[in-house]
Design an enzyme around this catalytic site. Structure first.
Site, short mmCIF file in Angstrom:
data_model
loop_
_atom_site.label_atom_id
_atom_site.label_comp_id
_atom_site.label_asym_id
_atom_site.label_seq_id
_atom_site.Cartn_x
_atom_site.Cartn_y
_atom_site.Cartn_z
N GLY A 263 -1.88 3.58 14.77
CA GLY A 263 -1.37 3.06 13.50
C GLY A 263 -2.27 1.91 13.07
N ARG B 275 -12.08 3.79 17.21
CA ARG B 275 -11.58 4.76 16.22
C ARG B 275 -12.23 4.44 14.87
NH1 ARG B 275 -5.40 6.21 16.06
NH2 ARG B 275 -6.30 8.12 15.16
N ASP C 210 -4.37 4.39 6.18
CA ASP C 210 -5.37 3.85 7.13
C ASP C 210 -6.51 3.16 6.41
OD1 ASP C 210 -3.97 6.14 8.70
OD2 ASP C 210 -4.92 4.81 10.17
O1 MRU Z 1 -3.70 8.67 14.24
P1 MRU Z 1 -2.66 7.61 14.04
O2 MRU Z 1 -1.38 7.88 14.74
O3 MRU Z 1 -3.19 6.21 14.34
O4 MRU Z 1 -2.38 7.66 12.48
C1 MRU Z 1 -1.46 6.79 11.91
C2 MRU Z 1 -1.27 6.99 10.46
O5 MRU Z 1 -1.86 7.84 9.86
C3 MRU Z 1 -0.37 6.03 9.75
O6 MRU Z 1 0.26 6.65 8.68
C4 MRU Z 1 -1.23 4.88 9.23
O7 MRU Z 1 -1.98 4.29 10.27
C5 MRU Z 1 -0.42 3.84 8.58
S1 MRU Z 1 0.50 2.94 9.80
C6 MRU Z 1 1.44 1.77 9.12
#
Ligand code: MRU
Length: 362
Positions: A54, A88, A243
């Protein structure tokens, strides 16, 4: 977030032990485990392996990672920052957090760097909580209006979300789910349709779990069900996280978000994105096509993880052994499909002008 009567954050600093702790999200919903991060390598591993994930949480974890690195060796600032940045690619909060740490350390003697990094990481932890709470409050006004407009007052307000943009994706509260939590606090009867979010199933494993622990009514659906529910009039609003959002208002979020936005547009359903200003990439070079989209391993698509009848964690293959597989982690929803951006600084249009209005002090 409350877990079985106890308040938890996704990451926290324990002053007495000088320790950084996280909820390890890779075991959820089956295993609730916390871990101590004591080294840079562990912080990098936590982000890369998605023990923490996240966008906002990745940023705060990176700041603590810098502290852990500098505590061990204050001379490794540049290499530590590079290692964390490589974990990431898509969430811009990672770069944002590392830039802030670099800025705070500029010109400091090596002996003072660890303490300065810790101070900032703790500040960022506290800021993230306040920011997410403010996002929630900003979003309640929208849900209040939708609730007032809803003809069938016997039914709850039905909100659809994708992936996990909840307390588990930030230090606490979350972004999209902060709106849900604040709406529930405000007395709006709310029900959440939770996209399972293949391939890693953050919706099924994290969002359902988190909402359940907070007592929010929710229903898990397969990723392809959203369009059907929208056609049936069973979705009042969509709220997702982000993101990385560009200065044009294009929103990069978990893969599949774009399809939900298309379906919402076709059905005249408002589609909001809840995000901290730290998720906006203010660089002019960032456009819908230049955002680095994470590509992950084939195993996430070919296999599913869960528990068997005995409760043991297990993985099964669902695809032929020789299946050709691609696994993009994120997609970009064009600004024209976004009804509005819900931020800690208020709700703005997903447009150049809307984003510009948020820039002050970013
Ligand atoms: O791959 P992830 O689990 O890190 O992806 C998370 C998301 O896509 C969320 O929607 C995004 O980070 C927003 S979190 C407040």
């Amino acid at each position: 977030m409350i877990i079985d009567g106890q308040h938890y954050q996704s990451i926290w600093y324990d002053e007495a032990q000088d320790g950084v702790h996280i909820i390890d999200q890779t075991g959820l919903p089956h295993r609730f485990e916390t871990r101590a991060l004591t080294t840079l390598e562990q912080a990098c591993h936590a982000i890369a392996s998605m023990q923490v994930r996240g966008a906002p949480l990745i940023g705060v974890t990176a700041a603590y990672g810098m502290y852990l690195a500098l505590r061990a060796d204050p001379a490794q600032q540049v290499s530590a920052s590079a290692s964390l940045l490589a974990t990431r690619p898509t969430a811009v909060n990672l770069q944002w957090a590392l830039d802030r740490v670099d800025g705070a350390l500029a010109g400091l003697a090596e002996a003072k760097r660890a303490a300065a990094a810790l101070k900032l990481a703790r500040q960022m932890e506290a800021e993230d909580i306040a920011t997410c709470a403010a996002i929630g409050t900003a979003g309640v006004t929208i849900l209040q209006q939708l609730w007032q407009q809803k003809a069938d007052k016997d039914a709850p307000l039905n909100l659809l979300t994708h992936c996990n943009a909840g307390a588990l994706a930030a230090v606490d509260w979350g972004t999209a789910l902060a709106v849900v939590y604040k709406a529930a606090e405000a007395g709006i009867p709310i029900h959440v349709w939770v996209d399972e979010t293949r391939p890693r199933n953050q919706g099924a494993s994290l969002t359902c779990w988190e909402l359940g622990k907070q007592g929010i009514a929710n229903t898990l659906i397969v990723d392809n069900a959203g369009g059907h529910l929208m056609q049936q009039g069973r979705v009042d609003v969509c709220v997702v996280g982000s993101d990385r959002t560009t200065i044009d208002g294009d929103v990069c979020n978990k893969i599949g978000t774009y399809l939900k936005a298309l379906a919402a547009h076709d059905n005249g359903i408002p589609f909001y994105v809840a995000l901290p200003v730290s998720s906006i990439d203010f660089s002019t070079a960032a456009t819908a096509t230049s955002i680095p989209i994470e590509e992950r391993g084939a195993h996430e698509v070919s296999h599913l993880q869960g528990v068997d009848a005995s409760g043991a964690l297990t993985t099964v293959r669902v695809a032929p052994e020789d299946a050709a597989i691609s696994n993009y982690g994120f997609d970009v929803t064009p600004a024209r499909l976004v009804t509005g951006l819900i931020t800690e600084r208020g709700v703005v249009a997903a447009s150049k002008a809307g984003i510009a209005s948020l820039k002050k002090g970013a």
